[in-house]
Design a protein around this motif. Structure first.
Motif, PDB file in Angstrom:
ATOM      1  N   SER A  72      -1.944   3.803  -2.462  1.00 22.99           N
ATOM      2  CA  SER A  72      -2.448   3.453  -2.024  1.00 22.99           C
ATOM      3  C   SER A  72      -3.714   3.891  -0.439  1.00 22.99           C
ATOM      4  O   SER A  72      -3.132   3.895   0.166  1.00 22.99           O
ATOM      5  CB  SER A  72      -3.285   2.225  -1.761  1.00 22.99           C
ATOM      6  N   ASP A  79       2.828   1.374  -3.680  1.00 24.10           N
ATOM      7  CA  ASP A  79       1.328   1.822  -4.847  1.00 24.10           C
ATOM      8  C   ASP A  79       0.808   3.081  -4.325  1.00 24.10           C
ATOM      9  O   ASP A  79      -0.353   4.034  -5.311  1.00 24.10           O
ATOM     10  CB  ASP A  79       0.346   0.891  -4.666  1.00 24.10           C
ATOM     11  N   ASP A 110       0.754  -1.462   0.234  1.00 20.63           N
ATOM     12  CA  ASP A 110       0.041  -0.287   0.023  1.00 20.63           C
ATOM     13  C   ASP A 110       0.640   1.271  -0.121  1.00 20.63           C
ATOM     14  O   ASP A 110       0.506   2.064  -0.820  1.00 20.63           O
ATOM     15  CB  ASP A 110      -1.281   0.420   1.520  1.00 20.63           C
ATOM     16  N   GLU A 118      -4.382   1.104  -9.574  1.00 20.35           N
ATOM     17  CA  GLU A 118      -2.399   1.756  -9.157  1.00 20.35           C
ATOM     18  C   GLU A 118      -1.537   0.203 -10.668  1.00 20.35           C
ATOM     19  O   GLU A 118      -0.460   1.572 -11.518  1.00 20.35           O
ATOM     20  CB  GLU A 118      -2.229   1.150  -7.685  1.00 20.35           C
ATOM     21  N   THR A 152      -5.928   2.787   4.016  1.00 20.46           N
ATOM     22  CA  THR A 152      -4.716   2.370   4.330  1.00 20.46           C
ATOM     23  C   THR A 152      -3.888   2.730   6.030  1.00 20.46           C
ATOM     24  O   THR A 152      -4.219   3.754   5.943  1.00 20.46           O
ATOM     25  CB  THR A 152      -3.542   2.421   3.423  1.00 20.46           C
ATOM     26  N   ARG A 165      -8.284   0.594   0.936  1.00 24.83           N
ATOM     27  CA  ARG A 165      -7.635  -1.214   0.722  1.00 24.83           C
ATOM     28  C   ARG A 165      -9.400  -1.401   1.156  1.00 24.83           C
ATOM     29  O   ARG A 165      -9.455  -1.156   1.874  1.00 24.83           O
ATOM     30  CB  ARG A 165      -7.013  -1.485   1.268  1.00 24.83           C
ATOM     31  N   GLY A 188      -5.052  -3.674  -6.513  1.00 24.77           N
ATOM     32  CA  GLY A 188      -5.523  -2.026  -6.879  1.00 24.77           C
ATOM     33  C   GLY A 188      -5.113  -2.309  -8.231  1.00 24.77           C
ATOM     34  O   GLY A 188      -4.023  -2.614  -9.233  1.00 24.77           O
TER      35      GLY A 188
END
Length: 309
Positions: free
Chosen positions: A96, A94, A91, A223, A104, A99, A220
């Motif tokens: 991110s 990426d 995470d 991503e 995250t 999630r 993802g």
């Protein structure tokens, strides 16, 4: 746990074992210090798929015909801890923010605390299996392979590769985790290949689910498309030279990314066929190498179905 995997766990008959696993994780989390506990509660006490522990319990039953032992539950807890370490790092890598609809760890607490928490989890995992050289050896090999797989996947992004290359990457990434599950379960290599095939299948279902916009696997997709990661649908789509040219660019334009995305959707039927081949391989291996293969055959079927849920 998520509704989808809760149904699978109940169908396979491992609700009690998963309940023991979750209870053990909760007890561990609540026993941590005040600086770490809020992050561990955020990471571990939310709904989880528990698909890797489920694989451990299924492989154990397939070989022994027996229910999970306390030692096996501990092994499954440690594997779930290391899996969460990989999620935290993925995470961060990426970038991110969420999630499965939840912030995250690094987005909620900051990148440095998240990295420190991941190190803490690894240390605690090794403490739990300090008296078991078998599990220590497997966990060490897993962390090594995961690190190499992440570097390999990043090095090979935006490259004109194919399905066999995808299988190599997926086999070292998710496949290595499921291989470890199988070996923790049986304490030998009898189901190692099965675990690798199951993990590769799971990885492919994740890839297909991302293209379909499914949330069940928590991958993802956006991503991966942005970063030029070789997913299963991408490996098929880039056979087209025009798609391949855009995919391999350092910074594809928004229009080019949209075109690649459309090509990946068009590649889904062939990707599904590849998933069917992987499922067949895994099922064959289960029947050859276990005494009670029915539970593994059901696990393969459920895994294959995740791409459609």
């Amino acid at each position: 746990m998520t509704d989808i995997t809760a149904d699978i766990i109940a169908d396979l008959g491992f609700a009690d074992a998963i309940g023991q696993l979750r209870s053990t994780i909760e007890t561990w989390v609540m026993g941590q210090g005040t600086d770490m506990r809020p992050m561990l509660e955020w990471q571990f006490l939310a709904p989880s798929k528990y698909f890797r522990p489920l694989t451990i319990f299924a492989c154990h039953h397939a070989v022994t015909g027996e229910p999970a032992t306390p030692q096996l539950v501990r092994s499954a807890v440690v594997l779930e801890m290391l899996h969460n370490v990989s999620l935290i790092i993925d995470d961060i890598l990426d970038a991110s923010p969420t999630r499965r609809g939840k912030a995250t760890l690094h987005a909620r607490f900051g990148q440095l605390p998240a990295l420190m928490a991941s190190g803490h989890i690894v240390a605690e995992a090794y403490r739990m299996v300090a008296d078991d050289p078998h599990d220590i050896t497997l966990c060490s090999a897993l962390l090594t392979r995961l690190g190499i797989a992440e570097c390999m996947q990043w090095r090979l992004r935006r490259q004109p590769l194919g399905i066999e290359d995808w299988r190599d990457i997926a086999g070292e990434d998710t496949g290595s985790m499921f291989e470890t599950c199988a070996c923790l379960a049986t304490r030998d290599d009898s189901l190692r290949r099965f675990g690798g095939l199951l993990g590769t299948l799971y990885h492919g279902c994740d890839d297909v689910g991302d293209v379909r916009g499914l949330a069940s696997l928590g991958g993802g997709g956006e991503e991966d498309l942005r970063d030029g990661i070789l997913t299963l649908p991408a490996a098929i789509a880039i056979r087209d030279p025009h798609i391949r040219e855009s995919f391999c660019k350092p910074s594809p334009s928004p229009d080019e990314l949209a075109t690649i995305s459309d090509a990946m959707k068009a590649a889904l039927p062939e990707a599904e066929a590849e998933l069917d081949r992987l499922a067949t391989e895994a099922s064959w291996d289960a029947q050859v190498h276990s005494s009670h293969p029915a539970v593994l055959l059901a696990l393969v079927a459920h895994t294959r179905g995740l791409a459609d849920r």
